[in-house]
Design a protein around this motif. Structure first.
Motif, PDB file in Angstrom:
ATOM      1  N   ALA A   1      24.006   5.138  -3.185  1.00  0.00           N
ATOM      2  CA  ALA A   1      23.028   4.886  -2.127  1.00  0.00           C
ATOM      3  C   ALA A   1      22.151   6.108  -1.864  1.00  0.00           C
ATOM      4  CB  ALA A   1      23.734   4.460  -0.841  1.00  0.00           C
ATOM      5  N   ASN A   2      22.748   7.282  -1.832  1.00  0.00           N
ATOM      6  CA  ASN A   2      21.964   8.492  -1.578  1.00  0.00           C
ATOM      7  C   ASN A   2      21.069   8.858  -2.758  1.00  0.00           C
ATOM      8  OD1 ASN A   2      22.487   9.624   1.169  1.00  0.00           O
ATOM      9  ND2 ASN A   2      24.593   9.335   0.477  1.00  0.00           N
ATOM     10  N   ASP A   3      21.554   8.653  -3.976  1.00  0.00           N
ATOM     11  CA  ASP A   3      20.706   8.874  -5.157  1.00  0.00           C
ATOM     12  C   ASP A   3      19.512   7.916  -5.118  1.00  0.00           C
ATOM     13  OD1 ASP A   3      22.471  10.807  -6.019  1.00  0.00           O
ATOM     14  OD2 ASP A   3      23.368   9.573  -7.608  1.00  0.00           O
ATOM     15  N   TRP A   4      19.782   6.669  -4.785  1.00  0.00           N
ATOM     16  CA  TRP A   4      18.751   5.628  -4.659  1.00  0.00           C
ATOM     17  C   TRP A   4      17.686   6.040  -3.641  1.00  0.00           C
ATOM     18  CZ3 TRP A   4      18.149   2.327  -0.267  1.00  0.00           C
ATOM     19  CH2 TRP A   4      17.374   1.181  -0.469  1.00  0.00           C
ATOM     20  N   LYS A   5      18.157   6.474  -2.473  1.00  0.00           N
ATOM     21  CA  LYS A   5      17.231   6.887  -1.409  1.00  0.00           C
ATOM     22  C   LYS A   5      16.393   8.083  -1.842  1.00  0.00           C
ATOM     23  CE  LYS A   5      18.312   9.554   1.885  1.00  0.00           C
ATOM     24  NZ  LYS A   5      18.795  10.349   2.984  1.00  0.00           N
ATOM     25  N   ASP A   6      17.013   9.077  -2.468  1.00  0.00           N
ATOM     26  CA  ASP A   6      16.289  10.275  -2.893  1.00  0.00           C
ATOM     27  C   ASP A   6      15.197   9.932  -3.912  1.00  0.00           C
ATOM     28  OD1 ASP A   6      17.923  11.753  -1.225  1.00  0.00           O
ATOM     29  OD2 ASP A   6      19.226  12.479  -2.842  1.00  0.00           O
ATOM     30  N   LEU A   7      15.548   9.105  -4.890  1.00  0.00           N
ATOM     31  CA  LEU A   7      14.557   8.710  -5.905  1.00  0.00           C
ATOM     32  C   LEU A   7      13.412   7.914  -5.288  1.00  0.00           C
ATOM     33  CD1 LEU A   7      16.968   7.688  -8.788  1.00  0.00           C
ATOM     34  CD2 LEU A   7      15.342   9.587  -8.843  1.00  0.00           C
ATOM     35  N   LEU A   8      13.742   6.992  -4.402  1.00  0.00           N
ATOM     36  CA  LEU A   8      12.700   6.152  -3.796  1.00  0.00           C
ATOM     37  C   LEU A   8      11.838   6.923  -2.808  1.00  0.00           C
ATOM     38  CD1 LEU A   8      14.653   2.839  -3.366  1.00  0.00           C
ATOM     39  CD2 LEU A   8      12.784   3.300  -4.949  1.00  0.00           C
ATOM     40  N   THR A   9      12.414   7.901  -2.138  1.00  0.00           N
ATOM     41  CA  THR A   9      11.633   8.721  -1.213  1.00  0.00           C
ATOM     42  C   THR A   9      10.558   9.487  -1.987  1.00  0.00           C
ATOM     43  OG1 THR A   9      13.508   8.914   0.304  1.00  0.00           O
ATOM     44  CG2 THR A   9      11.762  10.548   0.526  1.00  0.00           C
ATOM     45  N   GLU A  10      10.923   9.992  -3.153  1.00  0.00           N
ATOM     46  CA  GLU A  10       9.941  10.682  -3.997  1.00  0.00           C
ATOM     47  C   GLU A  10       8.874   9.716  -4.499  1.00  0.00           C
ATOM     48  OE1 GLU A  10       9.316  13.951  -4.775  1.00  0.00           O
ATOM     49  OE2 GLU A  10      10.743  14.196  -3.131  1.00  0.00           O
ATOM     50  N   ARG A  11       9.311   8.567  -4.957  1.00  0.00           N
ATOM     51  CA  ARG A  11       8.364   7.576  -5.482  1.00  0.00           C
ATOM     52  C   ARG A  11       7.446   7.039  -4.385  1.00  0.00           C
ATOM     53  NH1 ARG A  11       9.613   3.049  -9.955  1.00  0.00           N
ATOM     54  NH2 ARG A  11       7.555   2.123  -9.981  1.00  0.00           N
ATOM     55  N   TYR A  12       7.961   6.971  -3.172  1.00  0.00           N
ATOM     56  CA  TYR A  12       7.181   6.486  -2.034  1.00  0.00           C
ATOM     57  C   TYR A  12       5.936   7.341  -1.820  1.00  0.00           C
ATOM     58  CZ  TYR A  12       5.902   5.061   2.670  1.00  0.00           C
ATOM     59  OH  TYR A  12       5.211   4.599   3.762  1.00  0.00           O
ATOM     60  N   LYS A  13       6.058   8.626  -2.074  1.00  0.00           N
ATOM     61  CA  LYS A  13       4.941   9.551  -1.863  1.00  0.00           C
ATOM     62  C   LYS A  13       3.731   9.201  -2.726  1.00  0.00           C
ATOM     63  CE  LYS A  13       8.002  13.325  -0.592  1.00  0.00           C
ATOM     64  NZ  LYS A  13       8.603  14.593  -1.008  1.00  0.00           N
ATOM     65  N   THR A  14       3.956   8.617  -3.880  1.00  0.00           N
ATOM     66  CA  THR A  14       2.839   8.258  -4.757  1.00  0.00           C
ATOM     67  C   THR A  14       2.457   6.782  -4.672  1.00  0.00           C
ATOM     68  OG1 THR A  14       4.350   7.919  -6.618  1.00  0.00           O
ATOM     69  CG2 THR A  14       3.318  10.088  -6.423  1.00  0.00           C
ATOM     70  N   ASP A  15       3.449   5.902  -4.534  1.00  0.00           N
ATOM     71  CA  ASP A  15       3.179   4.461  -4.544  1.00  0.00           C
ATOM     72  C   ASP A  15       2.693   3.908  -3.204  1.00  0.00           C
ATOM     73  OD1 ASP A  15       4.022   4.555  -7.133  1.00  0.00           O
ATOM     74  OD2 ASP A  15       5.577   3.037  -6.915  1.00  0.00           O
ATOM     75  N   ARG A  16       3.240   4.393  -2.110  1.00  0.00           N
ATOM     76  CA  ARG A  16       2.903   3.908  -0.755  1.00  0.00           C
ATOM     77  C   ARG A  16       2.972   2.377  -0.642  1.00  0.00           C
ATOM     78  NH1 ARG A  16       3.189   7.921   2.928  1.00  0.00           N
ATOM     79  NH2 ARG A  16       2.122   9.747   2.177  1.00  0.00           N
ATOM     80  N   PRO A  17       4.150   1.782  -0.840  1.00  0.00           N
ATOM     81  CA  PRO A  17       4.255   0.321  -0.725  1.00  0.00           C
ATOM     82  C   PRO A  17       4.036  -0.140   0.713  1.00  0.00           C
ATOM     83  CG  PRO A  17       6.421   1.305  -0.855  1.00  0.00           C
ATOM     84  CD  PRO A  17       5.432   2.413  -1.087  1.00  0.00           C
ATOM     85  N   LYS A  18       3.513  -1.346   0.860  1.00  0.00           N
ATOM     86  CA  LYS A  18       3.207  -1.881   2.186  1.00  0.00           C
ATOM     87  C   LYS A  18       4.452  -2.239   2.988  1.00  0.00           C
ATOM     88  CE  LYS A  18      -1.254  -4.019   1.284  1.00  0.00           C
ATOM     89  NZ  LYS A  18      -1.974  -5.292   1.256  1.00  0.00           N
TER      90      LYS A  18
END
Length: 120
Positions: A49-66
């Motif tokens: 879960a924490n690995d998932w969150k860390d990866l998605l937090t980084e990806r969020y910075k570029t993708d900005r999903p609605k």
């Protein structure tokens, strides 16, 4: 398949396994061993879960999903950790457990939808 997507599906699986364990434990009033069963399940689920969150937090910075926000990711991690722990407690409240499970499912499904749409 991206690592984020793989981890998302793994979290769904962990959540389903926790529900199955919760329902079985409630029915049979099973007593679990902390070091043999509870601790390993929690550590594995928490790491994923924490690995998932860390990866998605980084990806969020570029993708900005609605439909996905970083605070939802934090909540999902907290909730999945609680789900795992409570799945070993036959005295846990069923309605609260199921509501928390649905909350985790909602966030994980939203993430899967986001990742599926952003595939090249």
């Amino acid at each position: 398949m991206s690592i984020e997507l793989e981890l998302s599906y793994k979290l769904k699986q962990i959540n389903e396994e926790a529900l199955a364990r919760f329902m079985e434990g409630k029915e049979k009033e099973t007593a679990y061993d902390f070091y043999a069963q509870i601790k390993p399940a929690f550590e594995e689920g928490s790491k994923i879960a924490n690995d998932w969150k860390d990866l998605l937090t980084e990806r969020y910075k570029t993708d900005r999903p609605k439909h996905v926000h970083p605070s939802q990711l934090d909540s999902a991690v907290d909730n999945i950790e609680q789900q795992i722990l409570q799945s070993f407690d036959p005295k846990a409240k069923s309605l609260r457990y199921k509501n928390t499970k649905e909350s985790v499912d909602y966030v994980v499904n939203s993430v899967i939808e986001w990742l599926e749409k952003s595939k090249p």
